[in-house]
Enzyme design. Structure first.
Site, mmCIF file in Angstrom:
data_model
loop_
_atom_site.group_PDB
_atom_site.id
_atom_site.type_symbol
_atom_site.label_atom_id
_atom_site.label_comp_id
_atom_site.label_asym_id
_atom_site.label_seq_id
_atom_site.Cartn_x
_atom_site.Cartn_y
_atom_site.Cartn_z
ATOM 1 N N ASN A 83 -5.995 -6.286 -1.913
ATOM 2 C CA ASN A 83 -5.781 -5.911 -3.472
ATOM 3 C C ASN A 83 -5.147 -7.434 -4.069
ATOM 4 O O ASN A 83 -4.801 -8.234 -3.443
ATOM 5 C CB ASN A 83 -4.452 -5.061 -3.459
ATOM 6 C CG ASN A 83 -3.331 -5.524 -3.438
ATOM 7 O OD1 ASN A 83 -2.392 -6.143 -4.602
ATOM 8 N ND2 ASN A 83 -2.643 -5.534 -2.327
ATOM 9 N N PHE A 95 1.177 -7.386 -9.898
ATOM 10 C CA PHE A 95 2.276 -6.676 -10.151
ATOM 11 C C PHE A 95 2.105 -5.918 -11.584
ATOM 12 O O PHE A 95 2.612 -6.382 -12.637
ATOM 13 C CB PHE A 95 3.410 -7.764 -10.399
ATOM 14 C CG PHE A 95 4.081 -8.307 -9.288
ATOM 15 C CD1 PHE A 95 3.936 -7.766 -7.842
ATOM 16 C CD2 PHE A 95 4.959 -9.291 -9.237
ATOM 17 C CE1 PHE A 95 4.382 -7.868 -6.730
ATOM 18 C CE2 PHE A 95 5.848 -10.040 -8.066
ATOM 19 C CZ PHE A 95 5.410 -9.308 -6.814
ATOM 20 N N SER A 107 4.357 -11.377 -2.349
ATOM 21 C CA SER A 107 2.909 -10.999 -2.767
ATOM 22 C C SER A 107 1.975 -12.259 -3.116
ATOM 23 O O SER A 107 2.279 -13.414 -3.787
ATOM 24 C CB SER A 107 2.780 -10.516 -4.255
ATOM 25 O OG SER A 107 1.714 -10.342 -4.727
ATOM 26 N N ASN A 111 -0.581 -12.415 -4.905
ATOM 27 C CA ASN A 111 -1.330 -12.331 -6.066
ATOM 28 C C ASN A 111 -0.376 -12.871 -7.706
ATOM 29 O O ASN A 111 -0.946 -12.507 -8.761
ATOM 30 C CB ASN A 111 -1.632 -10.778 -6.506
ATOM 31 C CG ASN A 111 -2.412 -10.411 -5.218
ATOM 32 O OD1 ASN A 111 -3.380 -11.163 -4.653
ATOM 33 N ND2 ASN A 111 -1.960 -9.268 -4.646
ATOM 34 N N THR A 112 0.640 -13.369 -7.474
ATOM 35 C CA THR A 112 1.351 -13.981 -8.624
ATOM 36 C C THR A 112 1.789 -15.253 -8.394
ATOM 37 O O THR A 112 2.184 -15.680 -7.413
ATOM 38 C CB THR A 112 2.698 -13.150 -8.724
ATOM 39 O OG1 THR A 112 2.628 -11.622 -9.159
ATOM 40 C CG2 THR A 112 3.713 -13.662 -9.713
ATOM 41 N N LYS A 151 11.451 -9.467 1.508
ATOM 42 C CA LYS A 151 10.369 -9.088 1.678
ATOM 43 C C LYS A 151 9.630 -10.654 1.897
ATOM 44 O O LYS A 151 9.285 -11.087 0.919
ATOM 45 C CB LYS A 151 9.528 -8.130 0.883
ATOM 46 C CG LYS A 151 8.135 -7.729 1.630
ATOM 47 C CD LYS A 151 7.738 -6.469 1.027
ATOM 48 C CE LYS A 151 6.250 -5.959 1.528
ATOM 49 N NZ LYS A 151 5.926 -4.862 0.871
ATOM 50 N N ASN A 167 4.491 -8.467 4.066
ATOM 51 C CA ASN A 167 3.440 -8.356 3.124
ATOM 52 C C ASN A 167 1.953 -8.483 3.622
ATOM 53 O O ASN A 167 1.661 -8.353 4.747
ATOM 54 C CB ASN A 167 3.790 -9.303 1.926
ATOM 55 C CG ASN A 167 3.665 -8.575 0.530
ATOM 56 O OD1 ASN A 167 2.746 -7.893 0.358
ATOM 57 N ND2 ASN A 167 4.565 -8.733 -0.280
HETATM 58 C C1 LIG Z 1 -2.830 -1.953 -3.174
HETATM 59 C C2 LIG Z 1 -1.387 -2.411 -2.699
HETATM 60 C C3 LIG Z 1 -0.820 -2.776 -3.320
HETATM 61 C C4 LIG Z 1 0.708 -3.458 -2.947
HETATM 62 N N1 LIG Z 1 1.496 -3.914 -3.846
HETATM 63 C C5 LIG Z 1 2.763 -4.180 -3.505
HETATM 64 C C6 LIG Z 1 3.774 -4.428 -4.504
HETATM 65 O O1 LIG Z 1 3.672 -4.139 -5.542
HETATM 66 N N2 LIG Z 1 4.989 -4.893 -3.677
HETATM 67 C C7 LIG Z 1 5.210 -5.182 -2.250
HETATM 68 O O2 LIG Z 1 6.033 -5.717 -1.882
HETATM 69 N N3 LIG Z 1 4.182 -5.091 -1.454
HETATM 70 C C8 LIG Z 1 2.922 -4.358 -2.046
HETATM 71 N N4 LIG Z 1 1.878 -4.276 -1.107
HETATM 72 C C9 LIG Z 1 2.003 -4.525 0.322
HETATM 73 C C10 LIG Z 1 2.377 -3.406 1.082
HETATM 74 O O3 LIG Z 1 3.655 -2.936 0.869
HETATM 75 C C11 LIG Z 1 2.548 -3.837 2.563
HETATM 76 O O4 LIG Z 1 3.244 -4.855 2.691
HETATM 77 C C12 LIG Z 1 1.066 -4.203 3.127
HETATM 78 O O5 LIG Z 1 0.082 -3.518 2.471
HETATM 79 C C13 LIG Z 1 0.956 -3.970 4.527
HETATM 80 O O6 LIG Z 1 1.257 -2.916 5.175
HETATM 81 P P1 LIG Z 1 -0.078 -1.720 5.448
HETATM 82 O O7 LIG Z 1 -0.865 -2.622 6.295
HETATM 83 O O8 LIG Z 1 0.512 -0.675 6.098
HETATM 84 O O9 LIG Z 1 -0.894 -1.542 4.114
HETATM 85 C C14 LIG Z 1 0.946 -3.651 -1.391
HETATM 86 C C15 LIG Z 1 -0.223 -3.337 -0.731
HETATM 87 C C16 LIG Z 1 -1.453 -2.556 -1.202
HETATM 88 C C17 LIG Z 1 -2.501 -2.370 -0.222
#
Ligand SMILES: Cc1cc2nc3c(=O)[nH]c(=O)nc-3n(C[C@H](O)[C@H](O)[C@H](O)COP(=O)(O)O)c2cc1C
Length: 367
Positions: A116, A120, A182, A184-185, A224, A253
């Site tokens: 992704n 934000f 993140s 992406n910012t 985080k 993350n």
């Molecule tokens: C589509 C998507 C959007 C995410 N947006 C955020 C976010 O806004 N803030 C954040 O702290 N982590 C965000 N994450 C990261 C997840 O919280 C997590 O840390 C990461 O995906 C690893 O866990 P997973 O492998 O179980 O998905 C996002 C992950 C995905 C897949």
């Protein structure tokens, strides 16, 4: 699809219907379904071996929904009904912003992974705060909810945005998270360096103290961090965490790495990678952080958890709680009860009487 052989027909049907849509639309449908209470109730009562007290909060089970799924805090109650022990809403930015241009969400089916680059997208603090304020009176028994805050893309004084988030949400959250990781910012991950993270944690901890002054309980504040850190970066973060008294860390993350062996054509899309290929990297990072802080700081382990074994591995590596997101995309509604059942069985198999007993077990010679 891992374990799809055991997947009930109804769950296969739900997932294949969602797979007909583009990933972001499928996500909106999932949120709408949860928000409107149409997804059913998979919570049941938790196995007592899973009850655990961390950060001064009693969690019915240690498996939480990671941030990013419910960015605007719309679907908390529906998400809790999936069986999660807690739900983290956000990341929310102070002012509304649209995020990056679409497409910005990619399903890597062959790799059981997601990329992704949302950047934000957020409705902003005001509606988020309002939604949390409507449910806080239920107390922890109504479900434990964390609020994850970030910064607007164009804000220069990043810490000021985080302070705004903490000020608005301290009265309405069971715990608070500053998301420094993140990918992406632009510039966000640089906040993990020693000076910026010190400034940011000092200011947000002060903001939390100010806002919690009249409250019965002070919500713990966590940072985080990402999995793409050098050993020196990790050491700096642990030093700052211990010095500032932040209550916990989330590790972590998505990754900007693209591990060898990814098979999906979309694996070169820019953004953060999550799901199965992140599992080992994030657990290794968590183990390192746990060992650097000597187990003194509670850690939420996140990254690639898709079954009870993954959750158990993170707990043994040093996580007091775990979170997941991407596996939901591939395993659907049956996932959380399955993870919990497997985790409880693994704890019993190895003679642990509770989750806390297993935390960090891999670092001890006797367990
Ligand atoms: C589509 C998507 C959007 C995410 N947006 C955020 C976010 O806004 N803030 C954040 O702290 N982590 C965000 N994450 C990261 C997840 O919280 C997590 O840390 C990461 O995906 C690893 O866990 P997973 O492998 O179980 O998905 C996002 C992950 C995905 C897949």
């Amino acid at each position: 699809m891992g374990g799809s052989d055991k997947m009930p027909l109804w769950n296969k049907l739900v997932l294949s219907a969602l797979y007909q849509l583009d990933p972001e639309t499928a996500h909106h449908v999932a949120i709408w379904t949860l928000e409107n209470g149409l997804s059913g109730n998979y919570a049941g009562s938790d196995d007592p071996i899973l009850t655990t007290t961390v950060l001064g909060i009693e969690f019915p089970n240690p498996v939480g929904l990671a941030a990013g799924f419910d960015k605007d805090a719309r679907a908390i109650d529906g998400a809790l009904k999936l069986g999660f022990g807690f739900v983290e809403a956000g990341t929310v930015t102070p002012r509304p912003q649209p995020g990056n241009p679409k497409p910005r969400l990619f399903r890597l089916d062959e790799d059981q992974a997601v990329i992704n680059r949302f950047g934000f997208n957020s409705e902003g603090l005001e509606p988020f705060r309002k939604r949390l304020s409507q449910r806080i009176n239920k107390g922890p028994r109504g479900g434990i909810v964390g609020a994850n805050v970030g910064k607007n893309k164009l804000t220069e004084d990043a810490a000021a945005d985080y302070v705004a988030g903490i000020e608005a949400l301290t009265p309405f959250s069971h715990y608070l998270v500053v998301n420094l990781s993140s990918p992406n910012t632009p510039g966000l991950r640089a906040l993990q360096a020693k000076d910026p993270i010190t400034d940011l944690l000092e200011r947000t901890i002060a903001a939390r103290a100010k806002m919690a002054a009249g409250l019965e309980t002070k919500p713990p504040l966590l940072a985080k961090i990402g999995p793409d850190l050098s050993l020196q970066d990790m050491q700096d973060i642990v030093d700052v965490a211990l010095a500032t008294g932040v209550d916990g860390l989330i590790v972590g993350n998505t990754t900007i790495e693209r591990p060898e062996g990814l098979a999906s054509v979309k694996c070169r899309e820019a953004g953060g990678l999550s799901g199965l290929p992140l599992t080992e990297l994030s657990t290794a990072c968590l183990a390192q952080i746990y060992s650097l802080c000597g187990g003194k700081i509670p850690i939420i382990g996140c990254g690639g958890v898709a079954n009870g074994q993954d959750a158990y591995a993170k707990i043994r590596a040093g996580a007091s709680l775990v979170q997941l997101y991407s596996a939901l995309v591939f395993r659907g509604l049956q996932l959380v009860p399955e993870v919990k059942r497997e985790l409880a069985a693994l704890l019993r198999r190895d003679g642990f009487v509770c989750v806390a007993d297993a935390v960090g077990a891999d670092h001890r010679s006797d367990t």
